[in-house]
Design an enzyme around this catalytic site. Structure first.
Site, short mmCIF file in Angstrom:
data_model
loop_
_atom_site.label_atom_id
_atom_site.label_comp_id
_atom_site.label_asym_id
_atom_site.label_seq_id
_atom_site.Cartn_x
_atom_site.Cartn_y
_atom_site.Cartn_z
N GLU A 232 0.88 -1.17 0.00
CA GLU A 232 0.00 0.00 0.00
C GLU A 232 0.91 1.22 0.00
O GLU A 232 1.58 1.49 0.99
CB GLU A 232 -0.91 -0.04 1.23
CG GLU A 232 -2.17 0.74 1.02
CD GLU A 232 -2.06 2.17 1.50
OE1 GLU A 232 -1.42 2.97 0.79
OE2 GLU A 232 -2.60 2.48 2.56
N CYS A 266 -2.86 8.45 3.54
CA CYS A 266 -2.62 7.99 2.17
C CYS A 266 -3.80 8.32 1.26
O CYS A 266 -3.63 8.58 0.08
CB CYS A 266 -2.30 6.50 2.15
SG CYS A 266 -3.54 5.50 2.97
P1 NDP Z 1 9.10 4.57 3.93
O1 NDP Z 1 8.45 3.95 2.76
O2 NDP Z 1 10.55 4.78 3.89
O3 NDP Z 1 8.80 3.70 5.25
C1 NDP Z 1 7.75 2.79 5.41
C2 NDP Z 1 8.21 1.63 6.27
O4 NDP Z 1 9.21 0.88 5.59
C3 NDP Z 1 8.86 2.07 7.58
O5 NDP Z 1 8.55 1.15 8.61
C4 NDP Z 1 10.32 2.01 7.23
O6 NDP Z 1 11.16 1.92 8.34
C5 NDP Z 1 10.37 0.75 6.41
N1 NDP Z 1 11.54 0.62 5.54
C6 NDP Z 1 12.43 1.56 5.13
N2 NDP Z 1 13.35 1.02 4.30
C7 NDP Z 1 13.05 -0.30 4.19
C8 NDP Z 1 13.62 -1.40 3.46
N3 NDP Z 1 14.69 -1.25 2.68
N4 NDP Z 1 13.05 -2.61 3.58
C9 NDP Z 1 11.93 -2.79 4.35
N5 NDP Z 1 11.36 -1.78 5.05
C10 NDP Z 1 11.90 -0.56 4.97
O7 NDP Z 1 8.31 5.91 4.23
P2 NDP Z 1 8.84 7.25 4.94
O8 NDP Z 1 8.56 7.13 6.36
O9 NDP Z 1 10.24 7.56 4.55
O10 NDP Z 1 7.88 8.33 4.25
C11 NDP Z 1 8.22 8.82 2.97
C12 NDP Z 1 6.97 9.12 2.18
O11 NDP Z 1 6.19 7.94 2.03
C13 NDP Z 1 6.03 10.10 2.84
O12 NDP Z 1 6.41 11.41 2.57
C14 NDP Z 1 4.72 9.75 2.19
O13 NDP Z 1 4.63 10.40 0.97
C15 NDP Z 1 4.83 8.26 1.95
N6 NDP Z 1 4.11 7.48 2.98
C16 NDP Z 1 2.99 6.80 2.60
C17 NDP Z 1 2.26 6.12 3.54
C18 NDP Z 1 1.01 5.41 3.19
O14 NDP Z 1 0.09 5.38 3.98
N7 NDP Z 1 0.98 4.74 2.05
C19 NDP Z 1 2.63 6.10 4.95
C20 NDP Z 1 3.87 6.81 5.23
C21 NDP Z 1 4.56 7.46 4.26
P3 NDP Z 1 11.73 3.27 9.02
O15 NDP Z 1 10.59 4.25 9.14
O16 NDP Z 1 12.16 2.81 10.32
O17 NDP Z 1 12.80 3.77 8.09
#
Ligand code: NDP
Length: 497
Positions: A232, A266
């Site tokens: 998602e 989202c």
């Molecule tokens: P990320 O996609 O980086 O993070 C989402 C999750 O993935 C977090 O738990 C993160 O851990 C984890 N993660 C990071 N790198 C990896 C990897 N290589 N393998 C597996 N898991 C990983 O989102 P961000 O927090 O950086 O947000 C960036 C942008 O994403 C936001 O500005 C927004 O636009 C979008 N976003 C969308 C969401 C939605 O509901 N679809 C929710 C949040 C963000 P950790 O946070 O510890 O790095």
């Protein structure tokens, strides 16, 4: 030793430092979960449901504490985590109701003559270990909301919350393990991308919520490991307002859908297309209401802080880019000068699709509004996006709203409403294009955590050697060949069949 520094987004102060896990710990936890899962399967659907019911009670009894942890580490106002602690029990109730029938072995009678004399049963077996990688915007919903159906299906679940606000998930898992003493089939892994990545290597199925960039990395890694994923990945959701719509409701909905959870949703409205005949009234109403929004985290506030400085930078950059390209700010437009991650609730007009604010996910308190000549232009612009999560339509009639909905490239459309699909666990929630792969909720939200096993058996007496088995003698080949021709030719008008 790596630690996670958890800050209050509302003022930037440190709440606590938490020791992060490493890849070896992820492997050890995965091993423990796999061992516990064997017994979890053995206690059956009823036994698992009994534990989930006890957990539902625990969530109800502890909702206030969970909400307050989520408020403090998320910089959010009370209503937003309250939505999470309201939706999760609804998800639990839905899955408690449907799971027994979904997991029941399903007898199938083959429709081909080739299946003559055979009976088939489709069984469902849970993937032993499901990894749920959650995001920071709805930390409980985006972890427990998927863990519940996985647990009911019979999987063990490792949760990897975002490193910026993991405390509420830690508390939720502590409740499962310590307060209700449930079997050790639910655990939490703490750390950043490396821990998430190690979980992708350890699990049999990954449910991911987050950005497109990380989602793609997760999908590539999962492909290398040949495990299924559900992603998602956010959206750039449009709101369409047409002539004849209830403009007061549309404006109130636009402000709620654009600024709830400070725009960090989202499915939040990130683009608004308004018919020119109602544009002025709509914009006036929206701007008046947005000016009244109160930024803060106490119980007299509407809009909280942004989660962390990088999110503030994204919002600031997109607004500056839009203004540089000709957009006008009707209200807001700047960082709020106080400690923490604050940005004014902002309304932009004179925007177009050359601007980042109309193309990239914003995830902040910014509502760009576009004047359109007719419904066709609104639909064309709404579909002009690499995302396709959800949308809303306000039209003169529900029938017109449905006609517009038919033409929108999204996973859901709410008519005269905002994310009406989200309160209904019975329907699937998921997007397409870059908004993701797969869906959560509904029957598929549980069945995806299982793989099928087909058991085929003969129900009539069998020969000691079937006619098409070895040896391939001329006589046996003739019998088999004639039967095969009869079967192939049926329905073609040959042989009178
Ligand atoms: P990320 O996609 O980086 O993070 C989402 C999750 O993935 C977090 O738990 C993160 O851990 C984890 N993660 C990071 N790198 C990896 C990897 N290589 N393998 C597996 N898991 C990983 O989102 P961000 O927090 O950086 O947000 C960036 C942008 O994403 C936001 O500005 C927004 O636009 C979008 N976003 C969308 C969401 C939605 O509901 N679809 C929710 C949040 C963000 P950790 O946070 O510890 O790095």
């Amino acid at each position: 030793m790596t630690t996670l520094k958890i800050h209050r987004p509302a003022d930037g102060t440190l709440i606590e430092e938490i020791v992060a896990h490493d890849a070896a710990h992820v492997d050890a936890v995965a091993q423990r979960l796999r061992t516990a899962q064997v017994e979890w399967v053995r206690i059956g659907a009823k036994g698992r449901a009994a534990w989930i019911k006890r957990y539902r009670k625990w969530l109800f009894d502890n909702a206030t504490r969970l909400i307050e942890i989520a408020m403090e580490e998320g910089g959010r106002v009370r209503n937003e985590p309250t939505l999470e602690t309201t939706l999760i029990p609804e998800i639990i109730d839905y899955y408690l109701r449907v799971t027994p029938a979904l997991l029941e072995p399903r007898p199938v009678r083959g429709s081909s003559p080739l299946t003559f004399g055979k009976r088939y049963t489709v069984h469902r077996s849970a993937f032993p270990l499901v990894g749920v990688i959650g995001a920071w915007n709805f930390p409980l919903l985006l972890t427990l909301g998927d863990a519940i159906p996985a647990l009911l299906a019979g999987s063990a679940v490792a949760l990897k919350p975002s490193e910026v606000n993991p405390r509420v998930v830690i508390e939720a898992v502590r409740g499962w393990r310590e307060d209700i003493g449930a079997p050790p089939v639910l655990d939490v892994l703490l750390g950043g991308g490396e821990v998430g990545s190690a979980l992708v290597d350890a699990a049999d199925y990954i449910q991911f919520t987050g950005s497109v960039a990380t989602g793609r990395r997760v999908a590539v890694r999962a492909a290398e490991n040949l495990i299924p994923v559900s992603l998602e990945l956010g959206g750039k959701d449009p709101l369409i307002v047409l002539a004849g719509a209830d403009i007061a409701r549309a404006a109130n909905c636009a402000v709620y859908g654009g600024f709830a959870n400070n725009g960090q949703v989202c499915m939040g409205f990130e683009r608004v297309y308004v018919h020119e005949s109602v544009y002025d009234e709509f914009v006036d109403r929206v701007v008046t209401k947005v000016r009244q929004l109160r930024s803060g985290v106490d119980d007299h506030s509407d809009v909280g802080a942004l989660i962390h400085p990088p999110q503030l930078q994204i919002v600031d950059r997109q607004v500056r880019d839009a203004v540089d390209k000709g957009a006008r700010i009707l209200t807001g437009g700047n960082r709020i000068d106080r400690p923490g991650n604050w940005f004014e609730p902002t309304v932009l007009v004179d925007v177009d699709h050359s601007m980042a604010v109309m193309r990239e996910e914003t995830f902040g308190p910014v509502l760009p509004i576009v004047r359109v000549a007719d419904a066709d232009e609104a639909i064309r612009l709404a579909n002009d996006s690499e995302f396709g999560l959800s949308a809303s339509v306000f039209a003169a009639t529900v029938a017109e709203g449905k006609r517009v909905a038919d033409r929108l490239d999204t996973g859901a459309v709410s008519i005269d409403d905002f994310v009406a699909n989200m309160v209904c666990a019975d329907v699937p929630q998921g997007g397409w294009k870059k908004s993701g792969v797969g869906s959560r909720l509904s029957e598929t939200g549980l069945l995806k955590f299982t793989h099928t096993k087909v058991v085929a058996a003969n129900w009539i007496p069998t020969l000691d050697n079937d006619v098409f088995w070895f040896p391939y003698t001329p006589a046996r080949r003739a019998v088999f060949g004639a039967a095969a021709r009869l079967i192939q030719g049926r329905g073609s008008g040959r042989f009178g069949l």
